[in-house]
Scaffold this motif. Sequence first.
Motif, PDB file in Angstrom:
ATOM      1  N   ARG A  29      19.843   8.253  -1.217  1.00 31.46           N
ATOM      2  CA  ARG A  29      19.037   9.027  -0.293  1.00 31.46           C
ATOM      3  C   ARG A  29      17.646   9.294  -0.847  1.00 31.46           C
ATOM      4  NH1 ARG A  29      19.607  14.077   0.540  1.00 31.46           N
ATOM      5  NH2 ARG A  29      21.263  14.318  -0.965  1.00 31.46           N
ATOM      6  N   SER A  30      16.964   8.269  -1.364  1.00 31.04           N
ATOM      7  CA  SER A  30      15.707   8.485  -2.072  1.00 31.04           C
ATOM      8  C   SER A  30      14.505   8.619  -1.162  1.00 31.04           C
ATOM      9  CB  SER A  30      15.460   7.341  -3.064  1.00 31.04           C
ATOM     10  OG  SER A  30      15.393   6.118  -2.375  1.00 31.04           O
ATOM     11  N   CYS A  31      14.660   8.368   0.143  1.00 34.04           N
ATOM     12  CA  CYS A  31      13.505   8.433   1.024  1.00 34.04           C
ATOM     13  C   CYS A  31      13.444   9.736   1.796  1.00 34.04           C
ATOM     14  CB  CYS A  31      13.523   7.259   2.002  1.00 34.04           C
ATOM     15  SG  CYS A  31      14.994   7.198   3.029  1.00 34.04           S
ATOM     16  N   MET A  32      14.425  10.613   1.654  1.00 32.67           N
ATOM     17  CA  MET A  32      14.439  11.875   2.383  1.00 32.67           C
ATOM     18  C   MET A  32      13.538  12.891   1.700  1.00 32.67           C
ATOM     19  SD  MET A  32      18.452  12.255   3.416  1.00 32.67           S
ATOM     20  CE  MET A  32      18.084  13.685   4.432  1.00 32.67           C
ATOM     21  N   PRO A  33      12.980  13.846   2.471  1.00 31.78           N
ATOM     22  CA  PRO A  33      12.111  14.854   1.865  1.00 31.78           C
ATOM     23  C   PRO A  33      12.856  15.673   0.824  1.00 31.78           C
ATOM     24  CG  PRO A  33      11.957  14.875   4.269  1.00 31.78           C
ATOM     25  CD  PRO A  33      13.116  14.001   3.913  1.00 31.78           C
ATOM     26  N   VAL A  34      12.146  16.057  -0.230  1.00 31.23           N
ATOM     27  CA  VAL A  34      12.752  16.905  -1.259  1.00 31.23           C
ATOM     28  C   VAL A  34      12.983  18.288  -0.673  1.00 31.23           C
ATOM     29  CG1 VAL A  34      12.369  18.016  -3.484  1.00 31.23           C
ATOM     30  CG2 VAL A  34      11.719  15.635  -3.154  1.00 31.23           C
ATOM     31  N   ALA A  35      14.199  18.794  -0.824  1.00 34.00           N
ATOM     32  CA  ALA A  35      14.527  20.109  -0.299  1.00 34.00           C
ATOM     33  C   ALA A  35      13.866  21.189  -1.144  1.00 34.00           C
ATOM     34  CB  ALA A  35      16.045  20.293  -0.296  1.00 34.00           C
ATOM     35  N   SER A  36      14.006  22.436  -0.732  1.00 38.11           N
ATOM     36  CA  SER A  36      13.504  23.533  -1.545  1.00 38.11           C
ATOM     37  C   SER A  36      14.269  23.568  -2.854  1.00 38.11           C
ATOM     38  CB  SER A  36      13.660  24.859  -0.798  1.00 38.11           C
ATOM     39  OG  SER A  36      15.018  25.083  -0.490  1.00 38.11           O
ATOM     40  N   ASP A  37      13.714  24.262  -3.843  1.00 38.65           N
ATOM     41  CA  ASP A  37      14.316  24.282  -5.175  1.00 38.65           C
ATOM     42  C   ASP A  37      15.791  24.664  -5.121  1.00 38.65           C
ATOM     43  OD1 ASP A  37      11.750  23.778  -5.874  1.00 38.65           O
ATOM     44  OD2 ASP A  37      11.449  25.566  -7.096  1.00 38.65           O
ATOM     45  N   GLY A  38      16.600  23.928  -5.840  1.00 41.03           N
ATOM     46  CA  GLY A  38      18.023  24.240  -5.873  1.00 41.03           C
ATOM     47  C   GLY A  38      18.762  23.387  -6.883  1.00 41.03           C
ATOM     48  N   ILE A  39      19.950  23.842  -7.282  1.00 38.79           N
ATOM     49  CA  ILE A  39      20.810  23.111  -8.215  1.00 38.79           C
ATOM     50  C   ILE A  39      22.220  23.084  -7.641  1.00 38.79           C
ATOM     51  CG2 ILE A  39      21.845  23.076 -10.520  1.00 38.79           C
ATOM     52  CD1 ILE A  39      19.412  24.554 -11.560  1.00 38.79           C
ATOM     53  N   LYS A  40      22.817  21.905  -7.593  1.00 34.85           N
ATOM     54  CA  LYS A  40      24.216  21.757  -7.205  1.00 34.85           C
ATOM     55  C   LYS A  40      25.002  21.355  -8.442  1.00 34.85           C
ATOM     56  CE  LYS A  40      27.343  19.219  -4.148  1.00 34.85           C
ATOM     57  NZ  LYS A  40      27.441  18.321  -2.985  1.00 34.85           N
ATOM     58  N   THR A 291      16.284  31.942 -16.689  1.00 34.24           N
ATOM     59  CA  THR A 291      17.180  33.076 -16.871  1.00 34.24           C
ATOM     60  C   THR A 291      18.477  32.867 -16.088  1.00 34.24           C
ATOM     61  OG1 THR A 291      16.310  34.281 -14.965  1.00 34.24           O
ATOM     62  CG2 THR A 291      15.186  34.620 -17.102  1.00 34.24           C
ATOM     63  N   PRO A 292      19.543  33.591 -16.435  1.00 31.78           N
ATOM     64  CA  PRO A 292      20.777  33.496 -15.649  1.00 31.78           C
ATOM     65  C   PRO A 292      20.567  33.876 -14.191  1.00 31.78           C
ATOM     66  CG  PRO A 292      21.180  34.660 -17.717  1.00 31.78           C
ATOM     67  CD  PRO A 292      19.703  34.477 -17.608  1.00 31.78           C
ATOM     68  N   GLY A 293      19.693  34.851 -13.938  1.00 31.54           N
ATOM     69  CA  GLY A 293      19.427  35.266 -12.564  1.00 31.54           C
ATOM     70  C   GLY A 293      18.811  34.154 -11.737  1.00 31.54           C
ATOM     71  N   ARG A 294      17.866  33.418 -12.328  1.00 28.64           N
ATOM     72  CA  ARG A 294      17.257  32.304 -11.582  1.00 28.64           C
ATOM     73  C   ARG A 294      18.272  31.181 -11.386  1.00 28.64           C
ATOM     74  NH1 ARG A 294      13.541  29.807  -9.041  1.00 28.64           N
ATOM     75  NH2 ARG A 294      12.753  27.732  -9.594  1.00 28.64           N
ATOM     76  N   TRP A 295      19.086  30.904 -12.383  1.00 19.17           N
ATOM     77  CA  TRP A 295      20.134  29.890 -12.242  1.00 19.17           C
ATOM     78  C   TRP A 295      21.046  30.237 -11.064  1.00 19.17           C
ATOM     79  CZ3 TRP A 295      21.381  25.268 -14.690  1.00 19.17           C
ATOM     80  CH2 TRP A 295      22.685  24.789 -14.474  1.00 19.17           C
ATOM     81  N   GLU A 296      21.450  31.502 -10.998  1.00 16.31           N
ATOM     82  CA  GLU A 296      22.327  31.943  -9.914  1.00 16.31           C
ATOM     83  C   GLU A 296      21.651  31.756  -8.557  1.00 16.31           C
ATOM     84  OE1 GLU A 296      25.078  35.839  -8.855  1.00 16.31           O
ATOM     85  OE2 GLU A 296      23.260  36.105 -10.062  1.00 16.31           O
ATOM     86  N   SER A 297      20.365  32.101  -8.489  1.00 15.48           N
ATOM     87  CA  SER A 297      19.631  31.964  -7.237  1.00 15.48           C
ATOM     88  C   SER A 297      19.513  30.503  -6.805  1.00 15.48           C
ATOM     89  CB  SER A 297      18.227  32.568  -7.410  1.00 15.48           C
ATOM     90  OG  SER A 297      17.428  32.342  -6.282  1.00 15.48           O
ATOM     91  N   LEU A 298      19.237  29.606  -7.747  1.00 12.61           N
ATOM     92  CA  LEU A 298      19.082  28.198  -7.423  1.00 12.61           C
ATOM     93  C   LEU A 298      20.414  27.577  -6.981  1.00 12.61           C
ATOM     94  CD1 LEU A 298      16.688  27.079 -10.291  1.00 12.61           C
ATOM     95  CD2 LEU A 298      16.124  27.268  -7.855  1.00 12.61           C
ATOM     96  N   CYS A 299      21.506  27.955  -7.639  1.00 12.46           N
ATOM     97  CA  CYS A 299      22.826  27.465  -7.231  1.00 12.46           C
ATOM     98  C   CYS A 299      23.172  27.927  -5.830  1.00 12.46           C
ATOM     99  CB  CYS A 299      23.887  27.956  -8.211  1.00 12.46           C
ATOM    100  SG  CYS A 299      23.880  27.120  -9.806  1.00 12.46           S
ATOM    101  N   ARG A 300      22.775  29.140  -5.502  1.00  9.80           N
ATOM    102  CA  ARG A 300      23.065  29.708  -4.189  1.00  9.80           C
ATOM    103  C   ARG A 300      22.313  28.959  -3.103  1.00  9.80           C
ATOM    104  NH1 ARG A 300      21.176  34.836  -4.722  1.00  9.80           N
ATOM    105  NH2 ARG A 300      22.805  35.362  -6.214  1.00  9.80           N
ATOM    106  N   ARG A 301      21.119  28.423  -3.430  1.00  4.91           N
ATOM    107  CA  ARG A 301      20.307  27.728  -2.439  1.00  4.91           C
ATOM    108  C   ARG A 301      20.706  26.276  -2.222  1.00  4.91           C
ATOM    109  NH1 ARG A 301      14.243  28.866  -4.574  1.00  4.91           N
ATOM    110  NH2 ARG A 301      14.458  31.063  -5.111  1.00  4.91           N
ATOM    111  N   ALA A 302      21.498  25.729  -3.131  1.00  2.00           N
ATOM    112  CA  ALA A 302      21.754  24.277  -3.123  1.00  2.00           C
ATOM    113  C   ALA A 302      22.375  23.840  -1.805  1.00  2.00           C
ATOM    114  CB  ALA A 302      22.677  23.912  -4.287  1.00  2.00           C
TER     115      ALA A 302
END
Length: 302
Positions: A29-40, A291-302
């Motif tokens: 899926r390399s041609c799709m727009p990059v989503a907002s910041d997130g980690i899965k 930070t752990p807080g940012r990690w948690e936020s990014l995982c939540r957005r994935a």
Amino acid sequence: MNANSILGNRTLATSNACLAAEGGSDLERSCMPVASDGIKVAPASGGIERIEAHFRGNAFEPHRHDTYALGLTLQGIQSFRYRGLVRYSQPGNVIVLHPDEVHDGAAGTEEGLRYRMMYLPPEMLIDALGDKRSGLPFVPSPVIADRAFAASLADAMRDLDGVIDGLQLNDVLTGIADALVRHADADATKRGRTYDQAAIRRACDFLQVHFDRQVNSDELEAVTGLDRFTLSRQFRTSLGTSPHRYLVMRRLERARGLIGSGRSLVEIALETGFSDQAHFNRHFKKAHGMTPGRWESLCRRA
């Protein structure tokens, strides 16, 4: 031509709360727009951790893992500083970061970045390497154009909702071991020291079991049969890190698995052997660049 220049060349438990579905995510899926910041984050597979991340701008501050970080750039330009130089990776490139090497991470253009990364404990390579070398393979160039290596990593990271089964894991480790040796510094192979593999394994097992408390040198001497200084030298030769840092990283591994479980960060810090949340935050940021807080936020957005 410099393979690091885009212009000159082309834990064991993780949190299910970080596994928000991404709607048929696939490596192609390399041609799709990059989503907002997130980690899965994928389910743990035999000690291997796998993630997909998407970012715009700076993503990670300088940090270091005690694992090999093996990645594929899927979309955009991946920019990171490693061993004193800024490196660039484009889609299809393989990234190889050696254990305990400081690096950061960012999107190299305004279009953003998407990539997948596998964090491979060095001890898992020992059997797969066999007699190929006496120390860890050190790959001088962190950005590699190698289709066979890329295909092996892509197969291992294609399904982030499932685990890597036993037979596939053997194939993955064999392919990675062969690729790392193929690209490794030959002189480093000759300089590698011998070490007591069984003693190092016993030390790792002990530290994994007792990750949530202080472990002293007397205990490790009793477990391994090596004096503390010999153990320290051999541990680093074998795994690229120290026993103390290995212990801290196992705490962080467990902590990542608890983030998103509903527990507060203070509770997680104390449950995983840190003295308080500030202590936990410092080590988490050193290991993950946030930070752990940012990690948690990014995982939540994935």
